[in-house]
Enzyme design. Structure first.
Site, mmCIF file in Angstrom:
data_model
loop_
_atom_site.group_PDB
_atom_site.id
_atom_site.type_symbol
_atom_site.label_atom_id
_atom_site.label_comp_id
_atom_site.label_asym_id
_atom_site.label_seq_id
_atom_site.Cartn_x
_atom_site.Cartn_y
_atom_site.Cartn_z
ATOM 1 N N HIS A 117 25.917 29.443 -1.785
ATOM 2 C CA HIS A 117 27.131 29.343 -2.217
ATOM 3 C C HIS A 117 27.278 27.648 -2.334
ATOM 4 C CE1 HIS A 117 27.625 28.428 1.917
ATOM 5 N NE2 HIS A 117 28.558 27.807 1.856
HETATM 6 C C1 UD1 Z 1 33.567 26.049 2.233
HETATM 7 C C2 UD1 Z 1 32.908 24.938 2.964
HETATM 8 C C3 UD1 Z 1 31.576 25.250 3.207
HETATM 9 C C4 UD1 Z 1 31.264 26.509 3.698
HETATM 10 C C5 UD1 Z 1 31.938 27.573 2.999
HETATM 11 C C6 UD1 Z 1 31.712 28.997 3.658
HETATM 12 C C7 UD1 Z 1 34.140 22.785 2.677
HETATM 13 C C8 UD1 Z 1 33.796 21.331 1.965
HETATM 14 N N1 UD1 Z 1 33.321 23.691 2.171
HETATM 15 O O1 UD1 Z 1 32.914 26.122 1.106
HETATM 16 O O2 UD1 Z 1 31.198 24.058 3.996
HETATM 17 O O3 UD1 Z 1 29.854 26.616 3.836
HETATM 18 O O4 UD1 Z 1 33.308 27.214 3.095
HETATM 19 O O5 UD1 Z 1 32.095 29.869 2.952
HETATM 20 O O6 UD1 Z 1 35.066 22.761 3.402
HETATM 21 N N2 UD1 Z 1 37.624 31.109 -3.108
HETATM 22 C C9 UD1 Z 1 38.187 32.427 -3.148
HETATM 23 N N3 UD1 Z 1 38.872 33.017 -2.052
HETATM 24 C C10 UD1 Z 1 38.841 32.410 -0.911
HETATM 25 C C11 UD1 Z 1 38.310 31.013 -0.738
HETATM 26 C C12 UD1 Z 1 37.750 30.319 -1.943
HETATM 27 O O7 UD1 Z 1 38.204 32.663 -4.362
HETATM 28 O O8 UD1 Z 1 39.228 33.107 -0.081
HETATM 29 C C13 UD1 Z 1 37.203 30.486 -3.951
HETATM 30 C C14 UD1 Z 1 38.062 29.406 -4.921
HETATM 31 O O9 UD1 Z 1 37.995 29.746 -6.087
HETATM 32 C C15 UD1 Z 1 37.824 27.976 -4.413
HETATM 33 C C16 UD1 Z 1 36.173 28.393 -4.096
HETATM 34 O O10 UD1 Z 1 36.019 29.613 -3.843
HETATM 35 O O11 UD1 Z 1 37.985 27.316 -5.298
HETATM 36 C C17 UD1 Z 1 35.593 27.564 -3.215
HETATM 37 O O12 UD1 Z 1 36.329 27.430 -1.956
HETATM 38 P P1 UD1 Z 1 36.496 25.974 -0.892
HETATM 39 O O13 UD1 Z 1 37.125 26.425 0.492
HETATM 40 O O14 UD1 Z 1 36.692 25.124 -1.681
HETATM 41 O O15 UD1 Z 1 34.788 25.830 -0.582
HETATM 42 P P2 UD1 Z 1 33.635 26.903 -0.287
HETATM 43 O O16 UD1 Z 1 32.620 26.736 -1.534
HETATM 44 O O17 UD1 Z 1 34.291 28.374 0.106
#
Ligand code: UD1
Length: 357
Positions: free
Chosen positions: A205
């Site tokens: 991811h």
């Molecule tokens: C985040 C952490 C990463 C961790 C990961 C675990 C940061 C910078 N990154 O990355 O270190 O390893 O979490 O999972 O904090 N989204 C959904 N549903 C959710 C959450 C997110 O659909 O419940 C999608 C959204 O489109 C969002 C994308 O996932 O834009 C990324 O989510 P985000 O929290 O920005 O970062 P992660 O890649 O999940």
């Protein structure tokens, strides 16, 4: 008098890390408030962990949600600042390296609220990773730094941190693994009918792996080549799902690469334990496979957890044909013991905090 502690959780790995610490702090007489930043919000990325690990539902949800780094961090800072002004705790505890962690520590410092960082001192020395920036910011500000291993202590000392702020307590993720081992072993994964030890379990991811189309395509080809020999079970994180869709790569997988939604903690651990090998870019999975002695191949150029390589079964790899062969002939399973990765990290933290607060 009862001391109030805020436990900050926001993203999936935080929920796993807070489970046992919440119990220990409560047992030790602290009044604990769980504050969910809302960074992760889906049932499969958030709620399921609270249910499975019997974590009380959050007392407060800041509902920050997704967005660019600035938007997400800013939303968390603003919402947590409002909470601090209404009802400040005596101490705020943050975990790991996600945006929620850094956002809350900065907010606390400006309001003179003491903070503790669990999983302090880890460094990949790669500032292109958002997590590395979060680690550096958090450790430079937090008052008490709870580290998992000696390399973390050394990193902090080299950065000039006063040794009185550093407490080596061990690995908090392993507390949850040990506490839930029987429940993990009892999981029945009926949906995917995995054949014991005959599949490779995959989670990917990181932005560095999924955001760039060519790189993601190379990873899919790598997994396809592995799947000619062994079934590949690929648990797809929302960021990866979105990237596959945007880059129109969803149809590139061979049939023996089985795509799965994000899995619950117990199911994910069960698949990991029964796997022939694991391919990942997660930090926590590098540690869990090390503890369990499961061959782990990390699709990254660096790791903030070097102990998983020096003492464990972890190897950093690129998605090349040579490495297809390497995964299919994995490293021998080595059960390894790392000092303080023993299931008692939360107890040590609670004990230290009783003394400090
Ligand atoms: C985040 C952490 C990463 C961790 C990961 C675990 C940061 C910078 N990154 O990355 O270190 O390893 O979490 O999972 O904090 N989204 C959904 N549903 C959710 C959450 C997110 O659909 O419940 C999608 C959204 O489109 C969002 C994308 O996932 O834009 C990324 O989510 P985000 O929290 O920005 O970062 P992660 O890649 O999940």
């Amino acid at each position: 008098m009862l001391k109030n502690i805020d436990l900050i959780v926001g993203a999936r790995p935080n929920f796993i890390k807070c489970a046992m610490l919440h119990n220990e702090l409560t047992k030790s007489g602290f009044k604990v408030r769980i504050v969910h930043t809302g960074q992760h919000y889906d049932e499969l990325m958030s709620d399921v962990f609270f249910k499975e690990l019997s974590i009380p539902m959050p007392d407060v949800n800041l509902n920050a949600g997704s967005g660019s780094h600035a938007v997400q961090t800013g939303n968390i800072m603003k919402a947590y600042e409002d909470l601090l002004q209404e009802n400040p705790p005596n101490l705020t505890i943050v975990f790991g390296d996600v945006n929620s962690t850094a956002a809350v520590v900065i907010t606390c410092a400006k309001h003179h609220i003491k903070t503790a960082h669990v999983e302090a001192g880890l460094r990949s020395f790669n500032k292109n990773m958002p997590e590395e920036l979060n680690r550096i910011i958090t450790d430079s500000i937090a008052d008490y730094l709870f580290t998992p291993s000696n390399d973390a202590d050394e990193n902090l000392i080299k950065e000039g941190v006063d040794s009185e702020r550093i407490f080596r307590v061990g690995n908090i993720m392993i507390d949850t693994l040990i506490a839930y081992r029987d429940e993990i072993d009892a999981q029945k994964i009926i949906e995917f009918k995995p054949v014991l030890h005959n599949y490779v379990y995959v989670t990917i991811h990181r932005p560095s792996n999924v955001d760039d189309r060519e790189h993601l395509k190379a990873i899919i080809e790598f997994l396809n080549n592995i799947s000619r020999e062994k079934t590949v079970l690929f648990s797809i994180h929302p960021r990866t799902e979105k990237a596959l869709r945007i880059h129109k790569l969803n149809n590139m997988f061979l049939p023996s690469v089985i795509q799965m939604p994000p899995l619950s903690y117990l199911k994910s651990m069960k698949l990991m334990i029964d796997a022939f090998a694991v391919i990942t870019d997660s930090g926590g999975i590098q540690e869990e496979t090390t503890f369990l002695g499961i061959p782990c191949f990390t699709l990254r150029n660096d790791t903030e957890r070097p102990i998983t390589i020096s003492k464990g079964t972890n190897m950093l790899i690129k998605p090349t044909q040579d490495n297809v062969n390497q995964v299919l002939e994995p490293l021998k399973k080595i059960e390894c013991e790392i000092e303080l990765w023993d299931g008692h990290t939360s107890e040590r933290i609670a004990y230290i905090l009783k003394d400090i607060l």
